[in-house]
Design a protein around this motif. Structure first.
Motif, PDB file in Angstrom:
ATOM      1  N   ALA A   1      -2.345  -1.322  14.038  1.00  0.00           N
ATOM      2  CA  ALA A   1      -0.996  -0.859  14.411  1.00  0.00           C
ATOM      3  C   ALA A   1       0.039  -1.980  14.376  1.00  0.00           C
ATOM      4  CB  ALA A   1      -1.047  -0.228  15.807  1.00  0.00           C
TER       5      ALA A   1
ATOM      6  N   GLY B   1       1.909  -4.622  12.935  1.00  0.00           N
ATOM      7  CA  GLY B   1       2.023  -5.075  11.556  1.00  0.00           C
ATOM      8  C   GLY B   1       3.436  -5.504  11.239  1.00  0.00           C
ATOM      9  N   LEU B   2       3.733  -5.510   9.964  1.00  0.00           N
ATOM     10  CA  LEU B   2       5.088  -5.872   9.543  1.00  0.00           C
ATOM     11  C   LEU B   2       6.095  -4.879  10.107  1.00  0.00           C
ATOM     12  CD1 LEU B   2       4.071  -6.755   5.920  1.00  0.00           C
ATOM     13  CD2 LEU B   2       4.864  -8.340   7.668  1.00  0.00           C
ATOM     14  N   GLY B   3       5.603  -3.679  10.420  1.00  0.00           N
ATOM     15  CA  GLY B   3       6.470  -2.680  11.043  1.00  0.00           C
ATOM     16  C   GLY B   3       7.078  -3.195  12.335  1.00  0.00           C
ATOM     17  N   ASN B   4       6.306  -3.987  13.083  1.00  0.00           N
ATOM     18  CA  ASN B   4       6.793  -4.475  14.375  1.00  0.00           C
ATOM     19  C   ASN B   4       7.786  -5.619  14.244  1.00  0.00           C
ATOM     20  OD1 ASN B   4       4.053  -3.373  14.527  1.00  0.00           O
ATOM     21  ND2 ASN B   4       4.262  -3.703  16.700  1.00  0.00           N
TER      22      ASN B   4
ATOM     23  N   VAL C   1       2.137   2.843   0.239  1.00  0.00           N
ATOM     24  CA  VAL C   1       2.752   1.951   1.239  1.00  0.00           C
ATOM     25  C   VAL C   1       2.237   0.534   0.984  1.00  0.00           C
ATOM     26  CG1 VAL C   1       2.855   1.324   3.683  1.00  0.00           C
ATOM     27  CG2 VAL C   1       3.263   3.672   2.995  1.00  0.00           C
ATOM     28  N   ASN C   2       0.933   0.431   0.766  1.00  0.00           N
ATOM     29  CA  ASN C   2       0.418  -0.908   0.494  1.00  0.00           C
ATOM     30  C   ASN C   2       0.921  -1.492  -0.815  1.00  0.00           C
ATOM     31  OD1 ASN C   2      -0.865  -1.984   2.637  1.00  0.00           O
ATOM     32  ND2 ASN C   2      -2.926  -1.844   1.812  1.00  0.00           N
TER      33      ASN C   2
ATOM     34  N   TYR D   1       3.841  -3.168   0.631  1.00  0.00           N
ATOM     35  CA  TYR D   1       3.497  -3.925   1.838  1.00  0.00           C
ATOM     36  C   TYR D   1       2.749  -5.219   1.481  1.00  0.00           C
ATOM     37  CZ  TYR D   1       2.220  -3.761   6.889  1.00  0.00           C
ATOM     38  OH  TYR D   1       2.077  -3.973   8.236  1.00  0.00           O
TER      39      TYR D   1
ATOM     40  N   PHE E   1       5.645   4.836  11.909  1.00  0.00           N
ATOM     41  CA  PHE E   1       5.255   3.678  11.106  1.00  0.00           C
ATOM     42  C   PHE E   1       4.552   2.634  11.964  1.00  0.00           C
ATOM     43  CE2 PHE E   1       5.542  -0.069   8.503  1.00  0.00           C
ATOM     44  CZ  PHE E   1       5.492   0.404   7.195  1.00  0.00           C
ATOM     45  N   THR E   2       5.159   2.311  13.097  1.00  0.00           N
ATOM     46  CA  THR E   2       4.622   1.196  13.877  1.00  0.00           C
ATOM     47  C   THR E   2       3.260   1.513  14.487  1.00  0.00           C
ATOM     48  OG1 THR E   2       5.093  -0.451  15.548  1.00  0.00           O
ATOM     49  CG2 THR E   2       5.786   1.764  16.082  1.00  0.00           C
TER      50      THR E   2
ATOM     51  N   SER F   1       1.083   3.365  13.093  1.00  0.00           N
ATOM     52  CA  SER F   1       0.204   3.737  11.970  1.00  0.00           C
ATOM     53  C   SER F   1      -0.175   5.217  12.020  1.00  0.00           C
ATOM     54  CB  SER F   1      -1.094   2.918  11.945  1.00  0.00           C
ATOM     55  OG  SER F   1      -0.836   1.561  11.797  1.00  0.00           O
TER      56      SER F   1
ATOM     57  N   SER G   1      -3.077  -5.221   9.235  1.00  0.00           N
ATOM     58  CA  SER G   1      -2.737  -3.812   9.008  1.00  0.00           C
ATOM     59  C   SER G   1      -3.156  -3.371   7.611  1.00  0.00           C
ATOM     60  CB  SER G   1      -1.226  -3.596   9.152  1.00  0.00           C
ATOM     61  OG  SER G   1      -0.841  -3.775  10.481  1.00  0.00           O
ATOM     62  N   ALA G   2      -2.820  -4.185   6.628  1.00  0.00           N
ATOM     63  CA  ALA G   2      -3.124  -3.798   5.248  1.00  0.00           C
ATOM     64  C   ALA G   2      -4.624  -3.616   5.047  1.00  0.00           C
ATOM     65  CB  ALA G   2      -2.591  -4.847   4.282  1.00  0.00           C
TER      66      ALA G   2
ATOM     67  N   MET H   1      -5.620  -0.015   5.363  1.00  0.00           N
ATOM     68  CA  MET H   1      -5.392   0.853   4.202  1.00  0.00           C
ATOM     69  C   MET H   1      -6.402   0.526   3.098  1.00  0.00           C
ATOM     70  SD  MET H   1      -1.431   1.651   3.892  1.00  0.00           S
ATOM     71  CE  MET H   1      -0.575   2.399   5.269  1.00  0.00           C
TER      72      MET H   1
HETATM   73  N1  PFF Z   1       1.599   0.096  11.909  1.00  0.00           N
HETATM   74  C1  PFF Z   1       1.655  -0.645  10.704  1.00  0.00           C
HETATM   75  C2  PFF Z   1       2.857  -1.549  10.771  1.00  0.00           C
HETATM   76  O1  PFF Z   1       3.577  -1.466  11.764  1.00  0.00           O
HETATM   77  O2  PFF Z   1       3.093  -2.355   9.898  1.00  0.00           O
HETATM   78  C3  PFF Z   1       1.758   0.328   9.575  1.00  0.00           C
HETATM   79  C4  PFF Z   1       1.029  -0.077   8.350  1.00  0.00           C
HETATM   80  C5  PFF Z   1       1.694  -0.297   7.200  1.00  0.00           C
HETATM   81  C6  PFF Z   1      -0.331  -0.255   8.365  1.00  0.00           C
HETATM   82  C7  PFF Z   1       1.058  -0.713   6.070  1.00  0.00           C
HETATM   83  C8  PFF Z   1      -0.988  -0.658   7.228  1.00  0.00           C
HETATM   84  C9  PFF Z   1      -0.275  -0.906   6.109  1.00  0.00           C
HETATM   85  F1  PFF Z   1      -0.904  -1.295   5.036  1.00  0.00           F
END
Ligand code: PFF
Length: 521
Positions: free
Chosen positions: A22, A24-27, A112-113, A116, A239-240, A242, A336-337, A340
């Protein structure tokens, strides 16, 4: 061949791996710019609303769907959702529900990846540049030059190799061990940066201090509240945490059948929110505010990679703090990646009988291919517009997650109903009370998601996102080709995802699906 299913090695390993998924770059990359450009403090009101009404209920649902699916030998969403839907409808309808969900997870984990992984590569490249003083000359222009230079793709490839090698080692020795190292380091770096941020004073303008930055994010200006900020908040919660991606389910599928998922969900959410709101909110926003002021902070993709290098290049000890920031991004991104990546390796294992090691290299090549357009756009057009990236993110990183969340909550709350609550509570130290399930899972959560989705679609329409030349590139219409390439890829991957999931479910449950057809005749 069924995937040989591993389990998590320890409770702490499981929690750190889930938090790694959870957090990740989202945060750290996404949250600060989404919050800043949607009203700062005003954004935080719908944000907390969405956390409670959508985040917590759906997190519980995804853990329980995943644990149940794992018990039946599945690590991917198509068959998992088929099993749920089948509790309440005929197999030939359930297979459609399963295939739709499997399609979305397939699309998300691939696409997404696809961008990402690039951001992870940039983070590594920028961490190195912080230490070598690479961006001191022209910090703001550095990003544009960086992504136009093919040599820098080496950091992207290194990140992919890292992921391949880690995933190859499996759940305990790969994913869990890396989470145990990277997550604590990430929190320590975040705390150091947060403390540095709060002791910055007002280096540029007496009105811009880091404390004024805190005020900006914590003191809501109600006039800034809008549907648009509410929608952005709901998207950020998905997103954040996951959610709507298939990767929480996949990690949960490696649980023991009676392991406590309630406590684990709460722990995942708490660790994620601490990283996002406390660390992302106090480290990034106040630093950016102190140097850039209320207007400068409203960057987009650029905030982390353009504005902050600018800040680090003027700050005392900026090289070290810069490196810490970009390594933090790198660790957050990798943990995070990897989720996926693992999803796709599990899919190859489960549906094509390809063993983990080989699967990891196939996914590696796949990610090189789907990531190529992002790199090519910047290199060939000599620009930093990243419109292919933006288009894919608009549909796959923002929109479709919410659609998956909606299908899940309808299946669980409205179709499976009380037996889903029982399944969720099995093994739990605390239990989800019936009233909570009725109020949230069966009422507030679906109704809120439907409302958001309607407004979201309207907003996208009004913003001109459906046009052949979407409004966000009105000034650079020659980039429409990259937008439309993005759309073709999104559509194509989803189509393949649907067929793949349909076939996967059918090959596993042929007897009952066909038997049902016989009856129907
Ligand atoms: N919760 C992850 C984030 O906040 O970045 C979401 C995510 C994005 C997970 C891309 C995995 C990923 F490959």
């Amino acid at each position: 061949m069924a995937e040989s299913r591993e389990n998590w090695g320890s409770k702490i390993g499981l929690i750190l791996a889930m938090a790694g998924n959870a957090v990740g770059l989202g945060n750290f990359w996404r949250f600060p710019y989404v919050a800043a450009s949607n009203g700062g403090g005003a954004f935080m009101i719908p944000y907390f609303f969405a956390l409670i009404v959508i985040g917590i209920p759906i997190m519980l649902v995804e853990w329980s769907i995943g644990r149940y699916g794992g018990k039946h030998g599945h690590g991917t969403l198509g068959p998992m959702m088929y099993l749920q839907a089948k509790k309440a409808m005929k197999p030939k309808k359930a297979i459609i529900v399963g295939a739709l969900c499997g399609m979305i997870a397939f699309g998300v984990t691939i696409l997404v990846n696809s961008y990402y992984n690039h951001i992870i590569g940039w983070s590594l490249g920028f961490a190195v540049s912080s230490l070598t003083g690479g961006y001191t000359g022209d910090p703001t222009g550095f990003f544009a030059n960086y992504i136009q230079d093919p040599k820098n793709l080496v950091f992207w490839v290194l990140a992919l190799i890292f992921l391949a090698v880690a995933v190859m080692k499996g759940i305990q020795k790969g994913i869990e061990s890396w989470a145990k190292i990277m997550m604590p380091v990430l929190y320590v770096f975040g705390i150091i940066l947060g403390v540095r941020a709060l002791t910055l004073g007002s280096p540029v303008d007496p009105d811009w201090s880091s404390l004024a930055g805190l005020n900006f994010i914590w003191n809501p200006d109600f006039s800034q509240l809008s549907w648009q900020s509410a929608i952005a908040a709901a998207g950020q919660i998905f997103f954040t945490l996951s959610l709507g991606m298939g990767i929480i389910h996949n990690y949960a599928s490696y649980l023991q059948p009676d392991e406590d998922i309630i406590t684990a969900s709460v722990a995942t959410i708490s660790l994620n929110e601490f990283a996002e709101v406390i660390l992302g909110g106090t480290a990034v926003i106040p630093i950016a505010y102190a140097f850039l002021g209320p207007e400068g902070i409203k960057g987009s993709i650029g905030l982390a990679f353009m504005a902050l290098p600018n800040v680090f290049s003027t700050m005392t000890g900026g090289g070290i703090f810069g490196a810490m920031w970009f390594f933090l991004l790198f660790f957050a991104g990798i943990t995070s990646a990897i989720a996926m990546y693992n999803y796709l390796v599990a899919l190859l294992e489960e549906d094509a009988g390809i063993e983990r090691k080989k699967g990891a290299w196939i996914v590696f090549i796949g990610y090189l291919i789907v990531g190529a357009p992002i790199a090519l756009e910047s290199i060939l057009t000599k620009s930093a517009n990243l419109v292919y990236f933006t288009e894919v993110d608009n549909w796959i990183g923002n929109y479709i997650l919410i659609v998956l969340g909606l299908i899940e909550i309808i299946v669980i709350g409205w179709c499976v109903r009380d037996s889903a609550l029982e399944e969720m509570n099995r093994g739990g130290l605390w239990k989800v009370p019936k009233w909570f399930f009725r109020l949230f899972h069966q009422f507030l959560t679906p109704v809120t998601i439907i409302t958001f989705l309607v407004f979201f679609t309207r907003d996208y329409w009004l913003a001109g996102n459906f046009k052949i030349v979407p409004s966000y590139i009105a000034e650079i219409p020659e980039f429409a080709i990259w937008v439309n390439l993005g759309r073709v890829v999104v559509f194509g991957v989803l189509l393949i995802g649907f067929i793949q999931s349909y076939k996967s479910i059918r090959s596993k449950y042929r007897a009952e699906i066909d038997a049902n057809k016989e009856l129907a005749k």
